[in-house]
Structures are given as structure tokens and as C-alpha cells.
Design a protein around this motif. Structure first.
Motif, PDB file in Angstrom:
ATOM      1  N   HIS A 189     -43.963  16.116  16.603  1.00  0.00           N
ATOM      2  CA  HIS A 189     -42.496  16.017  16.560  1.00  0.00           C
ATOM      3  C   HIS A 189     -42.061  14.628  16.105  1.00  0.00           C
ATOM      4  O   HIS A 189     -41.136  14.486  15.288  1.00  0.00           O
ATOM      5  N   GLN A 190     -42.721  13.591  16.603  1.00  0.00           N
ATOM      6  CA  GLN A 190     -42.380  12.229  16.194  1.00  0.00           C
ATOM      7  C   GLN A 190     -42.594  12.033  14.694  1.00  0.00           C
ATOM      8  O   GLN A 190     -41.768  11.419  14.008  1.00  0.00           O
ATOM      9  N   THR A 191     -43.702  12.566  14.198  1.00  0.00           N
ATOM     10  CA  THR A 191     -43.993  12.420  12.769  1.00  0.00           C
ATOM     11  C   THR A 191     -42.988  13.179  11.930  1.00  0.00           C
ATOM     12  O   THR A 191     -42.524  12.685  10.896  1.00  0.00           O
ATOM     13  N   ALA A 192     -42.630  14.394  12.368  1.00  0.00           N
ATOM     14  CA  ALA A 192     -41.662  15.197  11.618  1.00  0.00           C
ATOM     15  C   ALA A 192     -40.306  14.499  11.559  1.00  0.00           C
ATOM     16  O   ALA A 192     -39.630  14.518  10.516  1.00  0.00           O
ATOM     17  N   LEU A 193     -39.897  13.876  12.647  1.00  0.00           N
ATOM     18  CA  LEU A 193     -38.629  13.149  12.642  1.00  0.00           C
ATOM     19  C   LEU A 193     -38.669  11.964  11.683  1.00  0.00           C
ATOM     20  O   LEU A 193     -37.676  11.665  10.998  1.00  0.00           O
ATOM     21  N   GLU A 194     -39.804  11.262  11.637  1.00  0.00           N
ATOM     22  CA  GLU A 194     -39.914  10.129  10.728  1.00  0.00           C
ATOM     23  C   GLU A 194     -39.894  10.584   9.276  1.00  0.00           C
ATOM     24  O   GLU A 194     -39.303   9.927   8.408  1.00  0.00           O
ATOM     25  N   LEU A 195     -40.519  11.709   8.993  1.00  0.00           N
ATOM     26  CA  LEU A 195     -40.442  12.282   7.646  1.00  0.00           C
ATOM     27  C   LEU A 195     -38.999  12.542   7.253  1.00  0.00           C
ATOM     28  O   LEU A 195     -38.562  12.229   6.139  1.00  0.00           O
ATOM     29  N   LEU A 196     -38.240  13.098   8.181  1.00  0.00           N
ATOM     30  CA  LEU A 196     -36.835  13.396   7.897  1.00  0.00           C
ATOM     31  C   LEU A 196     -36.008  12.134   7.748  1.00  0.00           C
ATOM     32  O   LEU A 196     -35.085  12.072   6.934  1.00  0.00           O
ATOM     33  N   ARG A 197     -36.331  11.114   8.537  1.00  0.00           N
ATOM     34  CA  ARG A 197     -35.579   9.867   8.402  1.00  0.00           C
ATOM     35  C   ARG A 197     -35.752   9.284   7.007  1.00  0.00           C
ATOM     36  O   ARG A 197     -34.808   8.757   6.419  1.00  0.00           O
ATOM     37  N   ARG A 198     -36.966   9.402   6.480  1.00  0.00           N
ATOM     38  CA  ARG A 198     -37.243   8.833   5.163  1.00  0.00           C
ATOM     39  C   ARG A 198     -36.695   9.687   4.042  1.00  0.00           C
ATOM     40  O   ARG A 198     -36.230   9.169   3.028  1.00  0.00           O
TER      41      ARG A 198
ATOM     42  N   LEU B 124     -40.227  20.307  10.602  1.00  0.00           N
ATOM     43  CA  LEU B 124     -39.652  20.082  11.927  1.00  0.00           C
ATOM     44  C   LEU B 124     -39.338  21.409  12.622  1.00  0.00           C
ATOM     45  O   LEU B 124     -39.562  21.555  13.833  1.00  0.00           O
ATOM     46  N   SER B 125     -38.841  22.385  11.877  1.00  0.00           N
ATOM     47  CA  SER B 125     -38.562  23.697  12.489  1.00  0.00           C
ATOM     48  C   SER B 125     -39.847  24.318  13.026  1.00  0.00           C
ATOM     49  O   SER B 125     -39.838  24.994  14.062  1.00  0.00           O
ATOM     50  N   TYR B 126     -40.951  24.081  12.340  1.00  0.00           N
ATOM     51  CA  TYR B 126     -42.257  24.609  12.744  1.00  0.00           C
ATOM     52  C   TYR B 126     -42.667  24.018  14.091  1.00  0.00           C
ATOM     53  O   TYR B 126     -43.062  24.742  15.014  1.00  0.00           O
ATOM     54  N   VAL B 127     -42.555  22.697  14.227  1.00  0.00           N
ATOM     55  CA  VAL B 127     -42.916  22.023  15.475  1.00  0.00           C
ATOM     56  C   VAL B 127     -42.027  22.513  16.614  1.00  0.00           C
ATOM     57  O   VAL B 127     -42.503  22.819  17.722  1.00  0.00           O
ATOM     58  N   LEU B 128     -40.729  22.601  16.361  1.00  0.00           N
ATOM     59  CA  LEU B 128     -39.784  23.010  17.398  1.00  0.00           C
ATOM     60  C   LEU B 128     -40.065  24.427  17.887  1.00  0.00           C
ATOM     61  O   LEU B 128     -39.928  24.725  19.083  1.00  0.00           O
ATOM     62  N   ARG B 129     -40.460  25.310  16.986  1.00  0.00           N
ATOM     63  CA  ARG B 129     -40.756  26.692  17.409  1.00  0.00           C
ATOM     64  C   ARG B 129     -41.974  26.722  18.327  1.00  0.00           C
ATOM     65  O   ARG B 129     -41.980  27.424  19.347  1.00  0.00           O
ATOM     66  N   TYR B 130     -43.003  25.969  18.003  1.00  0.00           N
ATOM     67  CA  TYR B 130     -44.182  25.930  18.866  1.00  0.00           C
ATOM     68  C   TYR B 130     -43.813  25.397  20.240  1.00  0.00           C
ATOM     69  O   TYR B 130     -44.387  25.819  21.254  1.00  0.00           O
TER      70      TYR B 130
ATOM     71  N   ALA C 254     -39.988   8.611  22.186  1.00  0.00           N
ATOM     72  CA  ALA C 254     -40.544   8.237  20.875  1.00  0.00           C
ATOM     73  C   ALA C 254     -40.973   6.783  20.904  1.00  0.00           C
ATOM     74  O   ALA C 254     -40.333   5.930  21.527  1.00  0.00           O
ATOM     75  N   PRO C 255     -42.049   6.456  20.239  1.00  0.00           N
ATOM     76  CA  PRO C 255     -42.488   5.054  20.181  1.00  0.00           C
ATOM     77  C   PRO C 255     -41.519   4.232  19.354  1.00  0.00           C
ATOM     78  O   PRO C 255     -40.736   4.763  18.568  1.00  0.00           O
ATOM     79  N   GLU C 256     -41.567   2.931  19.532  1.00  0.00           N
ATOM     80  CA  GLU C 256     -40.749   2.060  18.689  1.00  0.00           C
ATOM     81  C   GLU C 256     -41.156   2.252  17.235  1.00  0.00           C
ATOM     82  O   GLU C 256     -42.333   2.364  16.911  1.00  0.00           O
ATOM     83  N   ARG C 257     -40.142   2.273  16.354  1.00  0.00           N
ATOM     84  CA  ARG C 257     -40.437   2.484  14.947  1.00  0.00           C
ATOM     85  C   ARG C 257     -41.169   1.285  14.390  1.00  0.00           C
ATOM     86  O   ARG C 257     -40.727   0.159  14.478  1.00  0.00           O
ATOM     87  N   SER C 258     -42.296   1.538  13.845  1.00  0.00           N
ATOM     88  CA  SER C 258     -43.074   0.479  13.213  1.00  0.00           C
ATOM     89  C   SER C 258     -43.063   0.671  11.718  1.00  0.00           C
ATOM     90  O   SER C 258     -42.597   1.682  11.211  1.00  0.00           O
ATOM     91  N   LYS C 259     -43.603  -0.302  11.018  1.00  0.00           N
ATOM     92  CA  LYS C 259     -43.619  -0.228   9.563  1.00  0.00           C
ATOM     93  C   LYS C 259     -44.452   0.946   9.086  1.00  0.00           C
ATOM     94  O   LYS C 259     -44.218   1.518   8.029  1.00  0.00           O
ATOM     95  N   ASP C 260     -45.430   1.327   9.899  1.00  0.00           N
ATOM     96  CA  ASP C 260     -46.335   2.391   9.477  1.00  0.00           C
ATOM     97  C   ASP C 260     -46.381   3.485  10.537  1.00  0.00           C
ATOM     98  O   ASP C 260     -47.444   3.914  10.960  1.00  0.00           O
TER      99      ASP C 260
ATOM    100  N   SER D 286     -48.656   7.623  13.977  1.00  0.00           N
ATOM    101  CA  SER D 286     -48.401   8.849  14.736  1.00  0.00           C
ATOM    102  C   SER D 286     -49.418   9.928  14.435  1.00  0.00           C
ATOM    103  O   SER D 286     -49.509  10.915  15.159  1.00  0.00           O
ATOM    104  N   LEU D 287     -50.180   9.759  13.372  1.00  0.00           N
ATOM    105  CA  LEU D 287     -51.206  10.738  13.031  1.00  0.00           C
ATOM    106  C   LEU D 287     -52.566  10.374  13.613  1.00  0.00           C
ATOM    107  O   LEU D 287     -53.521  11.125  13.474  1.00  0.00           O
ATOM    108  N   GLU D 288     -52.659   9.207  14.234  1.00  0.00           N
ATOM    109  CA  GLU D 288     -53.963   8.767  14.762  1.00  0.00           C
ATOM    110  C   GLU D 288     -54.193   9.300  16.177  1.00  0.00           C
ATOM    111  O   GLU D 288     -53.253   9.643  16.871  1.00  0.00           O
TER     112      GLU D 288
END
Length: 642
Positions: free
Chosen positions: A419-428, A439-445, A629-635, A640-642
Motif C-alpha cells: 500500500h505504501q509503494t502504491a501510494l508513492e507511485l500515485l504521488r509521482r 492501488l485498487s488491487y492492494v485495497l481489495r486484498y 507510513a514511513p517518512e518519505r525518503s528520496k528513494d 518500500s520494496l525491500e
């Protein structure tokens, strides 16, 4: 009450009427009348007319007209000439618009401007003489060439208002619509079978380059593939694909040269606005790659109105043989056998050229397809992970590997990080429909069906005509079966669409439609054979034998479907076990199970109640923890994928 030639109160809304010769242009209605008769004309010629009228008889340069009428889109002078030609034909007088050689155009007849008031008319004292009070009133307008008809104060007010309208109109530019693009298959003009793979491969190369453009949405290439051939109606194709830009082209072998022509199309006017041809040695595909990438990044991008790209250039192939293998893999479809062939080609590609990111990305998608729909299981999914990670390392600005890895993480039950990664994708990239889809996929699960549905709605708002099949599950679980069915391929041409059509019709109680659909042939999906037998009222021994073949899937959402099938078929113990397994693997299943009619037989079962409570806890945990959600970092995407 009749007026006495005094100025009425200002109208609530007004817009200029332009009089010139025997013509009248109503800017509010955007309507041209010639000798009192409305003329049907496309919008672009009328916009040219308005630019010329607004100039007060001065010459308007071609560059100004092109920018004013086609803002943000690079078009050739021929487009302007065509618009002027249509305009002259509509006006019926070639002398109204004068061509100033090598400069531009001007209106060469007197122009009068009036305000068309929407509330009260404005009449002169002469027109309201006693003898004419009962006759028809004059039009609600006053021309500048009759200052004696109104008071000095009224004339000044009208001139000021008109000057303001002229100034605003002259400087206003309609903001261009956000670009949405379809890249059609290129035509193999020479019908050389050895070059047939380039029909799909060249559009893929164009898409790879344009993926770096900001605020551009590219429709999936398979969706555009249905529109091929020299007689494509661009306007109809654009409506079907819901796009406002199109790219197409053709190629042929001429001796030892490969000639490729690329075209940018304005589908609104159903015409080509840019065209360029390159020639490369037919045995040098790397030179072709370089030519196509350069032409796309600069000249085609400008023709499409694209000006911003991410900083890093798209990665390019460096090995001739590897690039040819990659291009051939692009042309293969996604059935079990073609997908296997594609994997083999791509494996050879990345061995020869391990730094070519698009090959890793395509390999990740093919591995995933083999895992979920080809019986490849967990091993193929791990291969898909590795390929996507490699693509991300080579091309960190691309959202595609991150989106793919987010889907994988969701199916593994790592919902909070997904969910955190999907939100960051949308922010960008909030304009990217696939990011909303992820994001809809994550929310449904996680069981947040209402939120998932909203993201699906946004997905379809951004890409209305494309079939987003996974969203059908969201609406099915909400009980909106009509909406769910609308998101499945109408021709049921994929195994996924067959499966979801069966699930949707079964829950809607439409057994007649269920029995028209063959069971999907996806390995591991034997549950559909069982549920179709139950719909046909097959004998219990046959159903029990089929139920014994229903095994858990690697995807917990599929386990939820299988549990519902088993419940429908009266296999209570197996259904409860499968449903518990889905929830244990973080497919929360709540509140979906409360609305699912296939579980009606189990609702009073004590074990079902305990499983339902576990589903509620899964959903509550997702809601509580996704907000941390973690603090937004440069990466953040990578971390979030690690």
C-alpha cells in the motif's frame, strides 16, 4: 415596458458578435452565419477566423495562428492552409481573407463588433420612433460605427468592454488536453515475412522511449493492435481507445536498406500532422533503434505536444543479436506456448545484453504469466521478481517494475508495504491509470472494497475504453454484478475472462449464461470444472471426485474463489479450509464474504463464524497499519520494496 432609447441595465452575460461583409460570427455559440444562414464548419477553421477577427484587420503571423489554434501541438503549415481554405469556401468570398505571402493572413473587410446581451436589448432612439414601437425590435447589439445611437457614456463603456474582450481573446490560449496516446501497429508494406515481427516491435520501441515523458498516458499496445491496416479511421479508433493522440507508421525493405516512416495523427481531424522517414542498413537493428529513439524523443514528442521527460535517457540495447531477439519476443502473444517461446527468446536476450532494461521488464511479465496462468507456480513468480528488480536497477525512473513488484507483494500478503509503494507511485504519477489500478488491487486484498472501487473509477476515468479486468473482481465482491460483467472481455477470449464471467453470472443467479461458458484451461484451476458440474446438477459422486482435484493456488484471492465454489457445491469442510487459508495468507475476504451468495449455506456454521472474525481482524489490521507510513525518503519506492 417599452424603452425610450436609453441604455438598459448591463446584461448578466454577454459575448461578442462579429460582423464582417455579409457574415456574422457569434462567439458565444461559436456559430458562423453567411447571409443569415448558419454554416456547418469544423471548430479549427472557426478558431482561425476568431483569431483573425480579433486582430482588428492587422496581419496575424502563421506562427501565432498555429500556437493559438493548436496550442501545445506541433503542426505543419499545411494544417493552417487547409483550415483557411475551408474557411474561405464557407464564407463564399475569397477576398475576405487575404494571404500575406510568407507572413500570415488578415481580414481585409471592415469588421464591426457588438455585444449580444442575454437579458435586455439595446436600441437606438431612431429605431424606437412612435411609428415603429409596435414593430419588431432591432437585434440586441450596437455596432461601433454608429456612435450617435447611444450616449457618450454608453459608447465609452461599450468600447472599454470590447477592448477588454479583444485583449483577453488575443492573449488567451486554451490549455491543451492531457495527452493520451495509442501507438498502432506499423504496416509491413513490402509483405516480407522475415520482417513481420517489426509490426509490433517498432511500436514497442516508440513506447519505451515515450514512457519517459511526463504526464503522458500510453494505451497498452495489445489494445491498439486491433486497429491496423492502411485504411484505419483514426477518429473511430481514437474514440474506441479513448485517446487524443495517435502514432502509426510503415516500413519496407529496399535493397539492403530498411526504410521506416513514422506518423503523428490528430484523430480529432482524422489526419496526419507530422511524418518522417529514416533509412538504415537492414542488417543493423541497433542503428534502427538509435534512429527510432532519437526521432521519437525529439521530433515526434514535439509533434505530440510533449515537452517534459524524466532526466535519465531510456536504456538502449548494445548487442545486435540480443536486440533482434527482443523485438521478436515482443511480437508473440500471451498464450501458454507463445509465452514459453517468448521467455526463451528473452533469456537469450539478457544473456547477450544484460543491461537492456526493457528486456528484463518484458521477461518479468512473461514469467508472471507463466506463474499464474501457465502452471509455473512459485518458482516462476520468483523469476519474475528477479527480472523486475533487475529492470528497476537499470532504469530507476520507470514506474513499471515498481508496479509489477507491488502486485507480487500484494499476492504474497505484504499488504501494508504494498500500500505504501502504491501510494508513492500515485504521488509521482497521478495521471497514470495503471498506478490507480495497482492501488485498487492492494485495497481489495485488504478488504477496503469501497476505496478499491473508487480507484477503479479513477482508472477508468483516465482510460475509459480499456478493459481493466481485475476491477471486475472488486465490483463482483461488492455485489454489483452488472458493473463487474462490463469489465470482462465481451468475447471471453482469455482464460481469465472465462473464469470471471462464470464467477459473476453464478453469483447473479444466471445459470443459463454460466452454462454457455467453457471451463478455463488454466493449469490448477480445476475448480471451475467442478462448479460447472454443480451448475448442471451433476451426480454427487462426480462432484466429490472433482472437488478432490481442487488444490490451493499461489494467489490467495484465487483460493477465495475456490472456497466459494466448494461452498456452492456443498463441500463444506473443504470450503472452510480453503477460505481460512486465503485469510491466513492475508486475503482478508471481509466484507466480501458477507455479500457473497455462494457462502449462504455456511453462514450459521460455527467455523465460518470464526473464519469471518479472522477476516475482520485482517481488515482491521490493514486499516490501522497502512496509516503508519514511513517518512518519505528520496528513494521510498526502492526502500518500500525491500
Amino acid at each position: 415596458m417599452k424603452t425610450n432609447g436609453t441604455l438598459s441595465q448591463p446584461a448578466q452575460s454577454s459575448a461578442p458578435l462579429w460582423r464582417f461583409g455579409e457574415c456574422l460570427f457569434d462567439e458565444l455559440r461559436f456559430e458562423l452565419r453567411v447571409r443569415g444562414v448558419a454554416v456547418e464548419l469544423e471548430r479549427k477553421p472557426l478558431e482561425v477566423l476568431l483569431q483573425l477577427l480579433s486582430s482588428g484587420g492587422n496581419v496575424v503571423r502563421k506562427e501565432e495562428l498555429l500556437e493559438g489554434v493548436w496550442p501545445g501541438v506541433m503542426v505543419v503549415d499545411a494544417s493552417l492552409a487547409t483550415a483557411v481554405s475551408k474557411l474561405r469556401k464557407a464564407l463564399g468570398d475569397q477576398e475576405i481573407i487575404q494571404t500575406v505571402s510568407k507572413v500570415g493572413y488578415r481580414i481585409c473587410v471592415p469588421v464591426e463588433i457588438a455585444l449580444a446581451a442575454s437579458v435586455a436589448p439595446l436600441a437606438s432612439s431612431e429605431s424606437m420612433s412612435p411609428g415603429s414601437q409596435d414593430g419588431p425590435q432591432a437585434p440586441a447589439a450596437v455596432a461601433f460605427r454608429q456612435p450617435y445611437a447611444i450616449s457618450v457614456w454608453a459608447a465609452g463603456l461599450l468600447i472599454a468592454a470590447s477592448a477588454f474582450v479583444l485583449a483577453v481573446r488575443h492573449n488567451y490560449r486554451h490549455p491543451p488536453a492531457p495527452p493520451t496516446l495509442a501507438i498502432l501497429p506499423f504496416q509491413n508494406v513490402s509483405s516480407d515475412p522475415s520482417l513481420e515481427y517489426l509490426r509490433a516491435a517498432l511500436p514497442d520501441q516508440v513506447a519505451n522511449t515515450l514512457n519517459a515523458a511526463r504526464s503522458l498516458t500510453i494505451r497498452p499496445l495489445p489494445a491498439a493492435a486491433q486497429f491496423s491496416g492502411p485504411s484505419v479511421n483514426f477518429r473511430e479508433a481514437a474514440r474506441a481507445l479513448d485517446v487524443n493522440r495517435m502514432v502509426t507508421g510503415h516500413y519496407l525493405r529496399a535493397g539492403d536498406q530498411l526504410q521506416v516512416t513514422m506518423e503523428a495523427v490528430d484523430p480529432g481531424e482524422n489526419r496526419v500532422v507530422w511524418r518522417e522517414t529514416v533509412n538504415v542498413p537492414s542488417n543493423n537493428l541497433l542503428a534502427l533503434q538509435q534512429q527510432i529513439a532519437g526521432m521519437t524523443r525529439w521530433r515526434l514528442a514535439r509533434a505530440l505536444g510533449l515537452t517534459e521527460f524524466v532526466p535519465e535517457a531510456a536504456p538502449r540495447a548494445t548487442n545486435e543479436e540480443a536486440y533482434e531477439l527482443y523485438l521478436k519476443s515482443v511480437a508473440l502473444d500471451w498464450g501458454v506456448e507463445p509465452n514459453r517461446q517468448g521467455i526463451e527468446l528473452l533469456r537469450r536476450t539478457v544473456l547477450l545484453d544484460p543491461n537492456y532494461a526493457p528486456a528484463w521488464g518484458l521477461l518479468s511479465l512473461r514469467y508472471y504469466t507463466a506463474s499464474r496462468f501457465g502452471g509455473g507456480g512459485q518458482q516462476m513468480l520468483e523469476f519474475s521478481d528477479a527480472a523486475a528488480e533487475r529492470e528497476l536497477a537499470l532504469d530507476p525512473d520507470s514506474p513499471n517494475p515498481v508496479a509489477e513488484l507491488t502486485i507480487h507483494r500484494t499476492e504474497r500478503g505484504e499488504l501494508v508495504k504494498a500500500h505504501q509503494t502504491a501510494l508513492e507511485l500515485l504521488r509521482r504519477r497521478p495521471d497514470n491509470p495503471n498506478n490507480h489500478h495497482v492501488l485498487s488491487y492492494v485495497l481489495r486484498y485488504g478488504g477496503s472494497l469501497d476505496e478499491s472501487a473508487r480507484e477503479c473509477d479513477l482508472t477508468m476515468l483516465l482510460a475509459a475504453k480499456f478493459v481493466w479486468g481485475a476491477c471486475s473482481t472488486t465490483f463482483m465482491e461488492m455485489g454489483d454484478y452488472k458493473r463487474a460483467r462490463s469489465l470482462i472481455r465481451a468475447d471471453l477470449s482469455s482464460e481469465f475472462s472465462k473464469a470471471h464471467a462464470i464467477d459473476t453470472y453464478l453469483r447473479a443467479g444466471n445459470l443459463a449464461e454460466v452454462l454457455k461458458i467453457p471451463a478455463p484451461t488454466t493449469p490448477g484451476w480445476e475448480s471451475y470444472q467442478m462448479v460447472l458440474a454443480c451448475a448442471q446438477r451433476a451426480p454427487q459422486p462426480q462432484i466429490r471426485a472433482l472437488a478432490a482435484n481442487v488444490k490451493p493456488d499461489d494467489d490467495p484471492e484465487v483460493d477465495y474463489f475456490f472456497a466459494a465454489h466448494l461452498a456452492y457445491c456443498g463441500q463444506t469442510g473443504a470450503a472452510l479450509h480453503m477460505l481460512k487459508l486465503a485469510i491466513d495468507r492475508n486475503y482478508c475476504s471481509y466484507p466480501a464474504m458477507d455479500k457473497d451468495p455462494l457462502f449462504d449455506r455456511l453462514r450459521d456454521h460455527p467455523e465460518f463464524m470464526r473464519i469471518r472474525a479472522a477476516g475482520m481482524m485482517c481488515h482491521d489490521y490493514f486499516l490501522a497499519n497502512r496509516k503508519r507510513a514511513p517518512e518519505r525518503s528520496k528513494d521510498l519506492l526502492r526502500s518500500s520494496l525491500e
